[in-house]
Write a protein that holds these residues in place. Structure first.
Motif, PDB file in Angstrom:
ATOM      1  N   ASP A   6       0.804  -1.215   0.000  1.00 56.90           N
ATOM      2  CA  ASP A   6       0.000   0.000   0.000  1.00 56.90           C
ATOM      3  C   ASP A   6       0.843   1.274   0.000  1.00 56.90           C
ATOM      4  O   ASP A   6       0.442   2.283  -0.596  1.00 56.90           O
ATOM      5  CB  ASP A   6      -0.918   0.024   1.227  1.00 56.90           C
ATOM      6  N   ASP A   7       1.982   1.245   0.663  1.00 56.88           N
ATOM      7  CA  ASP A   7       2.733   2.481   0.890  1.00 56.88           C
ATOM      8  C   ASP A   7       3.964   2.645   0.013  1.00 56.88           C
ATOM      9  O   ASP A   7       4.564   3.717   0.002  1.00 56.88           O
ATOM     10  CB  ASP A   7       3.145   2.561   2.365  1.00 56.88           C
ATOM     11  N   VAL A   8       4.352   1.616  -0.721  1.00 58.37           N
ATOM     12  CA  VAL A   8       5.518   1.715  -1.605  1.00 58.37           C
ATOM     13  C   VAL A   8       5.141   1.372  -3.046  1.00 58.37           C
ATOM     14  O   VAL A   8       5.476   2.105  -3.982  1.00 58.37           O
ATOM     15  CB  VAL A   8       6.664   0.807  -1.124  1.00 58.37           C
ATOM     16  N   TRP A   9       4.421   0.285  -3.245  1.00 54.30           N
ATOM     17  CA  TRP A   9       4.151  -0.201  -4.598  1.00 54.30           C
ATOM     18  C   TRP A   9       2.866   0.336  -5.193  1.00 54.30           C
ATOM     19  O   TRP A   9       2.723   0.371  -6.418  1.00 54.30           O
ATOM     20  CB  TRP A   9       4.109  -1.722  -4.608  1.00 54.30           C
ATOM     21  N   GLU A  10       1.911   0.735  -4.362  1.00 54.08           N
ATOM     22  CA  GLU A  10       0.619   1.197  -4.862  1.00 54.08           C
ATOM     23  C   GLU A  10       0.796   2.392  -5.806  1.00 54.08           C
ATOM     24  O   GLU A  10       1.537   3.338  -5.514  1.00 54.08           O
ATOM     25  CB  GLU A  10      -0.282   1.598  -3.693  1.00 54.08           C
ATOM     26  N   GLY A  11       0.113   2.348  -6.936  1.00 54.71           N
ATOM     27  CA  GLY A  11       0.133   3.469  -7.865  1.00 54.71           C
ATOM     28  C   GLY A  11       1.253   3.450  -8.878  1.00 54.71           C
ATOM     29  O   GLY A  11       1.318   4.322  -9.750  1.00 54.71           O
ATOM     30  N   GLN A  12       2.143   2.467  -8.806  1.00 51.51           N
ATOM     31  CA  GLN A  12       3.236   2.390  -9.762  1.00 51.51           C
ATOM     32  C   GLN A  12       2.732   1.899 -11.117  1.00 51.51           C
ATOM     33  O   GLN A  12       1.847   1.048 -11.184  1.00 51.51           O
ATOM     34  CB  GLN A  12       4.309   1.429  -9.247  1.00 51.51           C
ATOM     35  N   ASP A  13       3.318   2.431 -12.189  1.00 48.16           N
ATOM     36  CA  ASP A  13       3.000   1.908 -13.511  1.00 48.16           C
ATOM     37  C   ASP A  13       4.174   1.070 -14.015  1.00 48.16           C
ATOM     38  O   ASP A  13       5.221   0.987 -13.374  1.00 48.16           O
ATOM     39  CB  ASP A  13       2.664   3.030 -14.496  1.00 48.16           C
ATOM     40  N   GLU A  14       4.005   0.427 -15.154  1.00 49.02           N
ATOM     41  CA  GLU A  14       5.023  -0.492 -15.661  1.00 49.02           C
ATOM     42  C   GLU A  14       6.348   0.212 -15.939  1.00 49.02           C
ATOM     43  O   GLU A  14       7.415  -0.383 -15.763  1.00 49.02           O
ATOM     44  CB  GLU A  14       4.515  -1.192 -16.922  1.00 49.02           C
ATOM     45  N   ASP A  15       6.293   1.456 -16.387  1.00 51.86           N
ATOM     46  CA  ASP A  15       7.525   2.177 -16.704  1.00 51.86           C
ATOM     47  C   ASP A  15       8.339   2.501 -15.464  1.00 51.86           C
ATOM     48  O   ASP A  15       9.568   2.569 -15.516  1.00 51.86           O
ATOM     49  CB  ASP A  15       7.211   3.479 -17.451  1.00 51.86           C
ATOM     50  N   SER A  16       7.658   2.727 -14.352  1.00 47.99           N
ATOM     51  CA  SER A  16       8.338   3.231 -13.159  1.00 47.99           C
ATOM     52  C   SER A  16       8.714   2.152 -12.162  1.00 47.99           C
ATOM     53  O   SER A  16       9.299   2.440 -11.123  1.00 47.99           O
ATOM     54  CB  SER A  16       7.456   4.270 -12.454  1.00 47.99           C
ATOM     55  N   MET A  17       8.402   0.886 -12.481  1.00 47.71           N
ATOM     56  CA  MET A  17       8.627  -0.178 -11.499  1.00 47.71           C
ATOM     57  C   MET A  17       9.068  -1.466 -12.183  1.00 47.71           C
ATOM     58  O   MET A  17       8.637  -1.787 -13.285  1.00 47.71           O
ATOM     59  CB  MET A  17       7.345  -0.430 -10.712  1.00 47.71           C
ATOM     60  N   PHE A  18       9.925  -2.179 -11.497  1.00 47.77           N
ATOM     61  CA  PHE A  18      10.260  -3.555 -11.862  1.00 47.77           C
ATOM     62  C   PHE A  18       9.922  -4.431 -10.674  1.00 47.77           C
ATOM     63  O   PHE A  18      10.277  -4.120  -9.531  1.00 47.77           O
ATOM     64  CB  PHE A  18      11.747  -3.690 -12.189  1.00 47.77           C
TER      65      PHE A  18
END
Length: 211
Positions: A98-110
């Motif tokens: 909820d506090d680190v990964w939530e809201g990430q899109d494919e470009d901004s996260m692996f």
């Protein structure tokens, strides 16, 4: 006993990195300061492990080999302190989902999720200790602001850029199973690093158990 683990690198503004720092940095430092951490790292650096496909042929008498493999697996497994913080065990109001990964899109996260395997273990074995030492943080965990991402990018590029022969050798030692079109541990981290540097963002890397 089965388990599921995840290793993720997510992009954040400097303000979010600042907000995450009091929660994550003490846990990251505590895992780095584990009494066996430096011993395990030194043992792997001094004698990296052989082709993982030979491990299954080892007999019970190969105690030294099994000890080296076990030490490496302990080194590259999720650290207890980061694991507990990210799971909400330390503060139930905080969770990595909820506090680190939530809201990430494919470009901004692996993110690399696997059953009964650790993504960092496979990556580090595939690239070896010299390249792994170029990566910031400790065994896949780090929290960097935008300036630190830009400063560290050349080292990450050296660690994760390969000639065709080096790439083939690394792929042969990455034991993770990927579904079709899934990004590998050899590709995702550098992509996200370059994207964050270009956008002026920080990065958070955490390896955790998720089930």
């Amino acid at each position: 006993m089965g388990f599921t683990s995840a290793w993720a690198i997510s992009s954040h503004t400097d303000q979010v990195v600042t907000d995450l720092s009091p929660r994550l940095l003490p846990a990251m430092r505590a895992d780095r300061a584990h009494p066996d951490a430096e011993r395990r790292w030194s043992a792997w650096r001094e004698e990296s492990l052989p082709d993982f496909r030979t491990w299954y042929a080892l007999g019970r008498a190969d105690r030294d080999a099994w000890a080296a493999i076990g030490s490496f697996q302990d080194l590259t497994a999720p650290g207890r302190h980061v694991d507990e913080v990210c799971a909400g065990s330390v503060d139930p109001s905080f969770s990595v989902l909820d506090d680190v990964w939530e809201g990430q899109d494919e470009d901004s996260m692996f993110i690399s999720v696997h059953s009964k395997e650790y993504a960092v273990s496979s990556l580090f074995h595939a690239i070896g200790p010299a390249r792994a030492a170029l990566l910031p943080g400790w065994c896949g965990t780090f929290l960097l602001n935008a300036a630190q991402v830009r400063e560290s990018l050349p080292r990450v590029e050296r660690a994760l850029t390969f000639t065709p022969a080096e790439r083939a050798a690394a792929e042969a030692q990455d034991w993770l199973d990927y579904i079709k079109d899934e990004e590998s541990v050899l590709d995702g981290p550098l992509r996200v690093w370059r994207t964050a540097a270009r956008r002026g963002l920080g990065l958070c890397g955490v390896a955790v158990h998720v089930g």
